[in-house]
Motif scaffolding. Structure first.
Motif, PDB file in Angstrom:
ATOM      1  N   THR A   1       0.840  -1.199   0.000  1.00 30.35           N
ATOM      2  CA  THR A   1       0.000   0.000   0.000  1.00 30.35           C
ATOM      3  C   THR A   1       0.875   1.250   0.000  1.00 30.35           C
ATOM      4  O   THR A   1       0.586   2.229  -0.704  1.00 30.35           O
ATOM      5  CB  THR A   1      -0.940   0.005   1.222  1.00 30.35           C
ATOM      6  OG1 THR A   1      -1.845  -1.101   1.130  1.00 30.35           O
ATOM      7  CG2 THR A   1      -1.749   1.304   1.268  1.00 30.35           C
TER       8      THR A   1
ATOM      9  N   ASN B   1      -3.146  -1.204  -4.624  1.00 31.61           N
ATOM     10  CA  ASN B   1      -4.475  -1.332  -4.019  1.00 31.61           C
ATOM     11  C   ASN B   1      -4.612  -2.765  -3.516  1.00 31.61           C
ATOM     12  O   ASN B   1      -5.035  -3.666  -4.234  1.00 31.61           O
ATOM     13  CB  ASN B   1      -5.561  -1.012  -5.051  1.00 31.61           C
ATOM     14  CG  ASN B   1      -6.962  -1.129  -4.462  1.00 31.61           C
ATOM     15  OD1 ASN B   1      -7.149  -1.053  -3.253  1.00 31.61           O
ATOM     16  ND2 ASN B   1      -7.944  -1.335  -5.321  1.00 31.61           N
TER      17      ASN B   1
ATOM     18  N   THR C   1      -6.251  -5.553  -1.911  1.00 28.29           N
ATOM     19  CA  THR C   1      -7.598  -5.962  -1.545  1.00 28.29           C
ATOM     20  C   THR C   1      -7.581  -7.377  -0.969  1.00 28.29           C
ATOM     21  O   THR C   1      -6.634  -8.144  -1.157  1.00 28.29           O
ATOM     22  CB  THR C   1      -8.518  -5.946  -2.764  1.00 28.29           C
ATOM     23  OG1 THR C   1      -8.040  -6.933  -3.709  1.00 28.29           O
ATOM     24  CG2 THR C   1      -8.523  -4.573  -3.437  1.00 28.29           C
TER      25      THR C   1
ATOM     26  N   TYR D   1       1.083  -3.041  -9.936  1.00 29.63           N
ATOM     27  CA  TYR D   1       1.314  -1.635  -9.587  1.00 29.63           C
ATOM     28  C   TYR D   1       2.822  -1.359  -9.548  1.00 29.63           C
ATOM     29  O   TYR D   1       3.410  -1.285  -8.455  1.00 29.63           O
ATOM     30  CB  TYR D   1       0.683  -1.310  -8.231  1.00 29.63           C
ATOM     31  CG  TYR D   1      -0.808  -1.544  -8.158  1.00 29.63           C
ATOM     32  CD1 TYR D   1      -1.708  -0.584  -8.608  1.00 29.63           C
ATOM     33  CD2 TYR D   1      -1.309  -2.733  -7.632  1.00 29.63           C
ATOM     34  CE1 TYR D   1      -3.084  -0.788  -8.538  1.00 29.63           C
ATOM     35  CE2 TYR D   1      -2.678  -2.959  -7.557  1.00 29.63           C
ATOM     36  CZ  TYR D   1      -3.565  -1.976  -8.014  1.00 29.63           C
ATOM     37  OH  TYR D   1      -4.916  -2.190  -7.945  1.00 29.63           O
TER      38      TYR D   1
END
Length: 220
Positions: A31, A36, A38, A61
């Motif tokens: 993070t 993100n 999840t 990411y």
């Protein structure tokens, strides 16, 4: 040829209740790098090695400023902080292993966790001296469910795979052990997951099952 048998343990979820720490460390580190994180993705990564998890999040990411190894070590360091400061031992595990040793079983460890964390966990639980060998999937081309780590664990213990007993809590770990031709005991810790059906036997806890493990057709 040795007549002794071996019991090979998974680490996270079997020796120590540390899976929640891996999830928290994964969330905090990735993070902070813009991912993100999840629950859906964490469910996918929970059976991966730390290197595979880092690759997973980088592919989704991509980050700058930190190299791959540095990020992986950030996750490991955070988990080590949790292990060193929290009470994470699975109840009864030390006396369980001591009983196996008295019954002449060799004791091995085969974990997807990185090698750096193994002595931290075993020293925290005061069981390092009970293990005859310790292996991390960090040194395998592929982690569980690939059976390589279990083949190598048997080789290191000088025990044929068919004479090895594996105690696992995850489907991927059990699948790896089964594919290595080993007898699999699922440690359920009270969780009645259908994935445990792949196991040859199940035990719910270690406090009252020391003798049962020996009796379940596993003694010489």
């Amino acid at each position: 040829m040795t007549s002794k048998k071996a019991v090979i343990f998974d680490m996270d979820g079997v020796l120590t209740d540390s899976e929640k720490y891996w999830k928290q460390a994964e969330y905090e580190v990735f993070t902070s790098l813009g991912a993100n994180v999840t629950d859906e993705f964490s469910e996918i990564t929970k059976s991966m090695t730390t290197s595979e998890v880092t690759t997973f999040w980088f592919n989704k990411y991509p980050w700058k400023d930190y190299d791959f190894n540095a990020v992986e070590q950030m996750v490991i360091s955070r988990v080590i902080e949790f292990i060193e400061t929290e009470n994470c031992q699975i109840a009864g595990i030390k006396s369980f292993i001591e009983k196996l040793k008295v019954n002449d079983y060799k004791i091995g460890l085969a974990t997807n966790s990185p090698n750096r964390i193994i002595p931290v966990v075993l020293k925290k639980l005061d069981i390092l001296h009970l293990f005859d060998s310790m292996l991390s999937a960090e040194f395998e081309k592929k982690g569980k469910p690939n059976p390589a780590i279990y083949f190598n664990a048997a080789k290191k213990l000088a025990i044929k795979p068919e004479n090895c007993i594996v105690i696992e809590d995850s489907y991927t770990g059990m699948l790896a052990a089964k594919n290595a031709g080993m007898t699999v005991i699922a440690f359920t810790n009270g969780n009645k997951d259908l994935a445990f059906e792949i196991a040859d036997y199940t035990i719910d806890k270690f406090e009252n099952d020391e003798v049962e493990l020996i009796k379940l057709g596993l003694n010489r």
